[in-house]
Design an enzyme around this catalytic site. Sequence first.
Site, PDB file in Angstrom:
ATOM      1  N   LYS A  29      -8.632   0.110  -0.032  1.00  0.00           N
ATOM      2  CA  LYS A  29      -9.804  -0.718  -0.327  1.00  0.00           C
ATOM      3  C   LYS A  29      -9.474  -2.203  -0.301  1.00  0.00           C
ATOM      4  O   LYS A  29     -10.305  -3.013   0.079  1.00  0.00           O
ATOM      5  CB  LYS A  29     -10.478  -0.304  -1.645  1.00  0.00           C
ATOM      6  CG  LYS A  29      -9.602  -0.340  -2.867  1.00  0.00           C
ATOM      7  CD  LYS A  29     -10.315   0.312  -4.042  1.00  0.00           C
ATOM      8  CE  LYS A  29      -9.512   0.161  -5.329  1.00  0.00           C
ATOM      9  NZ  LYS A  29      -8.138   0.703  -5.244  1.00  0.00           N
ATOM     10  N   ARG A  63     -14.007  -0.098 -13.037  1.00  0.00           N
ATOM     11  CA  ARG A  63     -13.131   1.073 -13.091  1.00  0.00           C
ATOM     12  C   ARG A  63     -13.459   1.965 -14.281  1.00  0.00           C
ATOM     13  O   ARG A  63     -12.844   3.013 -14.431  1.00  0.00           O
ATOM     14  CB  ARG A  63     -11.682   0.598 -13.254  1.00  0.00           C
ATOM     15  CG  ARG A  63     -10.874   0.568 -11.985  1.00  0.00           C
ATOM     16  CD  ARG A  63      -9.520  -0.014 -12.349  1.00  0.00           C
ATOM     17  NE  ARG A  63      -8.456   0.424 -11.503  1.00  0.00           N
ATOM     18  CZ  ARG A  63      -7.988  -0.261 -10.466  1.00  0.00           C
ATOM     19  NH1 ARG A  63      -8.546  -1.391 -10.119  1.00  0.00           N
ATOM     20  NH2 ARG A  63      -6.960   0.184  -9.798  1.00  0.00           N
ATOM     21  N   ARG A 116       4.055   0.996   0.429  1.00  0.00           N
ATOM     22  CA  ARG A 116       3.367  -0.291   0.609  1.00  0.00           C
ATOM     23  C   ARG A 116       4.297  -1.475   0.318  1.00  0.00           C
ATOM     24  O   ARG A 116       5.058  -1.478  -0.631  1.00  0.00           O
ATOM     25  CB  ARG A 116       2.167  -0.325  -0.339  1.00  0.00           C
ATOM     26  CG  ARG A 116       1.452  -1.650  -0.424  1.00  0.00           C
ATOM     27  CD  ARG A 116       0.079  -1.496  -0.949  1.00  0.00           C
ATOM     28  NE  ARG A 116       0.025  -0.922  -2.287  1.00  0.00           N
ATOM     29  CZ  ARG A 116      -1.107  -0.555  -2.875  1.00  0.00           C
ATOM     30  NH1 ARG A 116      -2.249  -0.687  -2.250  1.00  0.00           N
ATOM     31  NH2 ARG A 116      -1.087  -0.063  -4.094  1.00  0.00           N
ATOM     32  N   ARG A 138       5.123  -3.887  -4.996  1.00  0.00           N
ATOM     33  CA  ARG A 138       4.512  -4.086  -6.304  1.00  0.00           C
ATOM     34  C   ARG A 138       5.263  -3.290  -7.369  1.00  0.00           C
ATOM     35  O   ARG A 138       5.697  -2.177  -7.125  1.00  0.00           O
ATOM     36  CB  ARG A 138       3.059  -3.608  -6.263  1.00  0.00           C
ATOM     37  CG  ARG A 138       2.122  -4.638  -5.698  1.00  0.00           C
ATOM     38  CD  ARG A 138       0.775  -4.072  -5.413  1.00  0.00           C
ATOM     39  NE  ARG A 138       0.280  -3.154  -6.428  1.00  0.00           N
ATOM     40  CZ  ARG A 138      -0.956  -2.672  -6.444  1.00  0.00           C
ATOM     41  NH1 ARG A 138      -1.817  -3.040  -5.505  1.00  0.00           N
ATOM     42  NH2 ARG A 138      -1.339  -1.844  -7.369  1.00  0.00           N
ATOM     43  N   ARG A 188      -1.185   6.228 -12.218  1.00  0.00           N
ATOM     44  CA  ARG A 188      -2.371   5.511 -11.723  1.00  0.00           C
ATOM     45  C   ARG A 188      -3.376   6.487 -11.109  1.00  0.00           C
ATOM     46  O   ARG A 188      -4.583   6.322 -11.268  1.00  0.00           O
ATOM     47  CB  ARG A 188      -1.969   4.447 -10.702  1.00  0.00           C
ATOM     48  CG  ARG A 188      -1.348   3.217 -11.376  1.00  0.00           C
ATOM     49  CD  ARG A 188      -0.551   2.369 -10.412  1.00  0.00           C
ATOM     50  NE  ARG A 188      -1.305   1.927  -9.273  1.00  0.00           N
ATOM     51  CZ  ARG A 188      -0.768   1.631  -8.093  1.00  0.00           C
ATOM     52  NH1 ARG A 188       0.533   1.750  -7.902  1.00  0.00           N
ATOM     53  NH2 ARG A 188      -1.534   1.219  -7.110  1.00  0.00           N
TER      54      ARG A 188
END
Length: 218
Positions: A15, A90, A128, A162, A173
Amino acid sequence: MSKIIVMMGAPGAGKGTQARLLQERLGLPQISTGDMFRAIKRAQTPLAEEIRPFMEAGGLVPDELTIRVVEERTAQPDGKGGYILDGFPRTTTQAEMLERLAAAQGHTIIAILVDVPFDILEKRTTGRRDCPICGEIYNIYFRPPKVDEVCDLHPETRLRRRADDNPETVARRLETYERETKPLLDYYAHTGRLHHVDGTRTPEAIYAEIEKAVTSAK
Ligand code: ADP
């Protein structure tokens, strides 16, 4: 009418990538609570200490604080013609607050779900990397840089991972997403404002579909 485009999807769904494309091409500001919290966390302030434990455990920053940050950011003049929300709302409380905010600011809400099966999400997150200079996003499995661990555009700069993209935090998560955020999909679907897009295709193909949904929504 001006729009708030709410980007929804599990961690690693892409996203953020789509929100960046929308920002570049539609000229609307991308407001990412994750990016804002990471910037806050880097500073040596009491606020950084307050949010660090939640983020590092793969949980959510408390609603009250999150809502304050979003209210301040969306009150900036660049959001007058609409904006893109990436990572907000969220929780149900955040979604309720957004309804009030949208009404007060005169925007309509459109929610986009970037849908990706659970088994792909893990590689998307743990693989990532991003460039600390330009923010370009890579993935060591799916979109590797030309040279390992360095940005194509900034060869002097090492890519970073990250802090919360390690396997253990990623699992937490994903659980948090299932429990807290997934129920919001029903909420936007019931009110006729949810668009599903298949997030397993190329970023360009996904983008084309999102742009169509956004421009045809009232
Ligand atoms: P993800 O890739 O998991 O979607 P983000 O970059 O959007 O991650 O957010 C990183 C972290 O910042 C989250 O795991 C959470 O701790 C915190 N965060 C971001 N947005 C919110 C929000 N709307 N409410 C509470 N916490 C948030």
